[in-house]
Design a protein around this motif. Structure first.
Motif, PDB file in Angstrom:
ATOM      1  N   ILE A 290      69.899 -17.184 -21.259  1.00 20.93           N
ATOM      2  CA  ILE A 290      70.544 -16.043 -21.877  1.00 20.93           C
ATOM      3  C   ILE A 290      69.820 -14.756 -21.469  1.00 20.93           C
ATOM      4  O   ILE A 290      70.381 -13.663 -21.493  1.00 20.93           O
ATOM      5  CB  ILE A 290      70.506 -16.226 -23.420  1.00 20.93           C
ATOM      6  CG1 ILE A 290      71.711 -15.602 -24.033  1.00 20.93           C
ATOM      7  CG2 ILE A 290      69.281 -15.680 -24.048  1.00 20.93           C
ATOM      8  CD1 ILE A 290      72.879 -16.471 -23.861  1.00 20.93           C
ATOM      9  N   LEU A 291      68.555 -14.885 -21.099  1.00 23.60           N
ATOM     10  CA  LEU A 291      67.746 -13.720 -20.735  1.00 23.60           C
ATOM     11  C   LEU A 291      68.147 -13.227 -19.350  1.00 23.60           C
ATOM     12  O   LEU A 291      68.652 -13.991 -18.528  1.00 23.60           O
ATOM     13  CB  LEU A 291      66.258 -14.096 -20.734  1.00 23.60           C
ATOM     14  CG  LEU A 291      65.712 -14.705 -22.031  1.00 23.60           C
ATOM     15  CD1 LEU A 291      64.264 -15.143 -21.831  1.00 23.60           C
ATOM     16  CD2 LEU A 291      65.815 -13.696 -23.173  1.00 23.60           C
ATOM     17  N   SER A 292      67.885 -11.952 -19.097  1.00 23.99           N
ATOM     18  CA  SER A 292      68.146 -11.441 -17.754  1.00 23.99           C
ATOM     19  C   SER A 292      67.185 -12.139 -16.797  1.00 23.99           C
ATOM     20  O   SER A 292      66.123 -12.622 -17.203  1.00 23.99           O
ATOM     21  CB  SER A 292      67.919  -9.929 -17.718  1.00 23.99           C
ATOM     22  OG  SER A 292      66.527  -9.672 -17.796  1.00 23.99           O
ATOM     23  N   THR A 293      67.563 -12.184 -15.535  1.00 29.85           N
ATOM     24  CA  THR A 293      66.727 -12.866 -14.543  1.00 29.85           C
ATOM     25  C   THR A 293      65.333 -12.236 -14.500  1.00 29.85           C
ATOM     26  O   THR A 293      64.326 -12.950 -14.441  1.00 29.85           O
ATOM     27  CB  THR A 293      67.411 -12.816 -13.161  1.00 29.85           C
ATOM     28  OG1 THR A 293      68.711 -13.407 -13.305  1.00 29.85           O
ATOM     29  CG2 THR A 293      66.628 -13.578 -12.111  1.00 29.85           C
TER      30      THR A 293
ATOM     31  N   LEU B 244      69.782 -15.999  -9.757  1.00 28.53           N
ATOM     32  CA  LEU B 244      68.939 -16.749 -10.700  1.00 28.53           C
ATOM     33  C   LEU B 244      68.206 -17.877  -9.966  1.00 28.53           C
ATOM     34  O   LEU B 244      67.001 -18.075 -10.119  1.00 28.53           O
ATOM     35  CB  LEU B 244      69.798 -17.338 -11.836  1.00 28.53           C
ATOM     36  CG  LEU B 244      69.043 -18.240 -12.808  1.00 28.53           C
ATOM     37  CD1 LEU B 244      68.050 -17.445 -13.655  1.00 28.53           C
ATOM     38  CD2 LEU B 244      69.990 -19.003 -13.722  1.00 28.53           C
ATOM     39  N   VAL B 245      68.955 -18.574  -9.149  1.00 31.00           N
ATOM     40  CA  VAL B 245      68.407 -19.735  -8.456  1.00 31.00           C
ATOM     41  C   VAL B 245      67.326 -19.320  -7.440  1.00 31.00           C
ATOM     42  O   VAL B 245      66.299 -19.984  -7.310  1.00 31.00           O
ATOM     43  CB  VAL B 245      69.592 -20.492  -7.808  1.00 31.00           C
ATOM     44  CG1 VAL B 245      69.132 -21.367  -6.686  1.00 31.00           C
ATOM     45  CG2 VAL B 245      70.337 -21.296  -8.868  1.00 31.00           C
ATOM     46  N   ARG B 246      67.555 -18.186  -6.763  1.00 26.75           N
ATOM     47  CA  ARG B 246      66.538 -17.672  -5.826  1.00 26.75           C
ATOM     48  C   ARG B 246      65.240 -17.369  -6.559  1.00 26.75           C
ATOM     49  O   ARG B 246      64.150 -17.625  -6.060  1.00 26.75           O
ATOM     50  CB  ARG B 246      67.035 -16.386  -5.141  1.00 26.75           C
ATOM     51  CG  ARG B 246      67.720 -16.616  -3.803  1.00 26.75           C
ATOM     52  CD  ARG B 246      67.778 -15.330  -2.973  1.00 26.75           C
ATOM     53  NE  ARG B 246      68.387 -14.211  -3.691  1.00 26.75           N
ATOM     54  CZ  ARG B 246      69.702 -13.990  -3.787  1.00 26.75           C
ATOM     55  NH1 ARG B 246      70.550 -14.800  -3.195  1.00 26.75           N
ATOM     56  NH2 ARG B 246      70.163 -12.948  -4.462  1.00 26.75           N
ATOM     57  N   MET B 247      65.368 -16.824  -7.765  1.00 21.79           N
ATOM     58  CA  MET B 247      64.172 -16.512  -8.560  1.00 21.79           C
ATOM     59  C   MET B 247      63.451 -17.814  -8.939  1.00 21.79           C
ATOM     60  O   MET B 247      62.247 -17.949  -8.728  1.00 21.79           O
ATOM     61  CB  MET B 247      64.586 -15.717  -9.805  1.00 21.79           C
ATOM     62  CG  MET B 247      63.428 -15.261 -10.686  1.00 21.79           C
ATOM     63  SD  MET B 247      62.787 -16.504 -11.813  1.00 21.79           S
ATOM     64  CE  MET B 247      64.021 -16.494 -13.107  1.00 21.79           C
TER      65      MET B 247
END
Ligand SMILES: *Cc1c(COP(=O)(O)O)cnc(C)c1O
Ligand code: SF4
Length: 432
Positions: free
Chosen positions: A174-177, A214-217
């Motif tokens: 739910i949080l920003s990346t 998101l996934v890259r992070m």
């Protein structure tokens, strides 16, 4: 018809695929819900009553999966409030798992020796009606602050035995990346933390959130393991399948935790089908949870026997990696206890008698000279013994430990004994 509802019916539009749009257009009042599903007045009153105690929040995406013609639709039962939530069950507790009681700092539970649970938010996109943390989720008075998280990080730093940190909530996605990355980075910087785990229902209730960004992070902080929360085969949509593929393609090992829910998935056929869909999507079924004793979810509970019946139908009948471990999370902070059908029928010194999944009874011949294969010079073992006191039943097995029994706290016989002798905590072998 209002704009929100119109959009509910237009999947695959740009907005639909935008998780912020999904968040913003969550169905949170009975009026909004009633525009989408046709309820009679009585039903609306019922839903409102439950909402007043346990708030409602449903993403347009998840709402779109409801079969409007089926009052017992498993999707509906997981998201639409039910007046049965207001019935007090025998055994209901506010903190059945002692997550607060076992919490050295707010939002961190340290129950097991080498891993902790860190709650990073109390918000979720959707509020599951069966949520075990129901009393906390969405409660604005209990927001997780940056300071809580920093205290949790300090605690982990001070405890070198913690090698695995489980981020949960609420739902961390739910949080920003950026916000999530700040938390992950702080945890990752602690030298003794080997693994970061994330528990999330997002791929099920708001798969749009699993973006390439998101996934890259996440990939930067490997090893990152993720556990999702699929409960029913109907939750496998093209969107969910794509979200899982993105995570798996990023090299993130995926597990799934299912909650056994009466009327939703308490059937061997459903759980087997669910398991097959999970492994097909590179997700390993991890735990099948017996429903907890939290307030407001009594109507979802099944007898433990139902879980045993399901395990009986899975073990041996399908791929081993498609079989989850069935666990009862013991009230009072006892933790997860695995429960299995009985496969061991009997034993003598020389033979163990077992039965297989088909009911065939077999004998295993024990070795004639069952000495230990352990080498007294094994360095792994020596290092382990220096660092760790034996715990639990290991105390009874350990040849160098003199403990002959483990006595529960408050045991009366022991109280009499200690009153007489002022003796130590455990009985020791008096012959030595
Ligand atoms: C479930 C749980 C864990 C993780 O347990 P695993 O069996 O390692 O998955 C850790 N801490 C708490 C408090 C938990 O409830
Ligand atoms: S996503 Fe998890 S924490 Fe959130 S409401 Fe559902 S079960 Fe509870």
């Amino acid at each position: 018809m209002n704009a929100k509802i119109l959009s509910l019916q237009s999947r695959n539009t740009v907005d639909w695929m935008d998780w912020r749009w999904q968040m913003k257009h969550r169905l949170q009042s009975v009026e909004e819900l009633a525009e989408y599903i046709d309820f009679n007045n009585e039903k609306i009153r019922d839903i409102q009553m439950a909402c007043d105690v346990f708030p409602m929040s449903i993403t347009p995406y998840y709402a779109s999966l409801i079969n409007k013609d089926d009052p017992r639709c498993p999707i509906r039962m997981q998201c639409i409030p039910n007046p049965q939530e207001l019935i007090e069950g025998r055994g209901d507790m506010d903190d059945p798992l002692h997550e607060d009681a076992d919490s050295p700092v707010p939002g961190l539970t340290h129950r097991y020796p080498d891993r902790v649970l860190l709650l990073v938010t109390n918000e979720c996109s959707m509020y599951c009606r069966h949520c075990t943390r129901k009393r906390k989720v969405g409660d604005n008075n209990r927001c997780t602050t940056e300071k809580d998280i920093d205290l949790g990080v300090e605690y982990i730093k001070a405890h070198p035995e913690i090698r695995d940190v489980l981020l949960s909530g609420g739902d961390p996605f739910i949080l920003s990346t950026n916000h999530l990355e700040r938390i992950i980075r702080k945890v990752k910087e602690i030298p003794h933390v080997q693994v970061i785990r994330i528990g999330t229902r997002t791929p099920v209730v708001m798969p749009q959130r699993i973006t390439d960004e998101l996934v890259r992070m996440l990939k930067k902080y490997h090893p990152v393991w993720i556990n999702t929360h699929f409960n029913h085969p109907r939750e496998f949509t093209p969107e969910a399948v794509q979200a899982l593929a993105r995570l798996a393609d990023a090299g993130i090992p995926l597990g799934n935790q299912t909650v056994l829910l009466r009327g939703v998935n308490d059937c061997p056929v459903i759980i087997k089908k669910l398991s097959h869909l999970l492994v097909k999507n590179r997700v390993r079924p991890y735990y099948l949870y017996q429903c907890d004793l939290s307030r407001g979810i009594e109507h979802f509970r099944t007898p433990v026997a139902k879980g045993i019946e399901i395990m009986e139908a899975l073990i041996g009948h399908t791929s081993g990696f498609a079989v989850p471990t069935y666990v009862v999370d013991a009230p009072g902070g006892g933790g997860k206890i695995p429960v299995l059908p009985n496969y061991q029928l009997s034993m003598t010194n020389t033979k163990t008698v077992l039965r297989n999944y088909e009911g065939v009874i077999c004998v295993y011949e024990e070795p004639q000279n069952p000495g230990s294969g352990c080498s007294p010079t094994c360095s792994l073992c020596k290092e382990h013994i220096i660092r760790h006191e034996p715990v639990g039943l290991q105390k009874l097995f350990d040849p160098s430990n003199l403990t002959v029994s483990l006595v529960p706290e408050g045991n009366r016989r022991k109280a009499r004994y200690t009153a007489r002798k002022g003796e130590a905590h455990v009985y020791r072998n008096q012959k030595k």
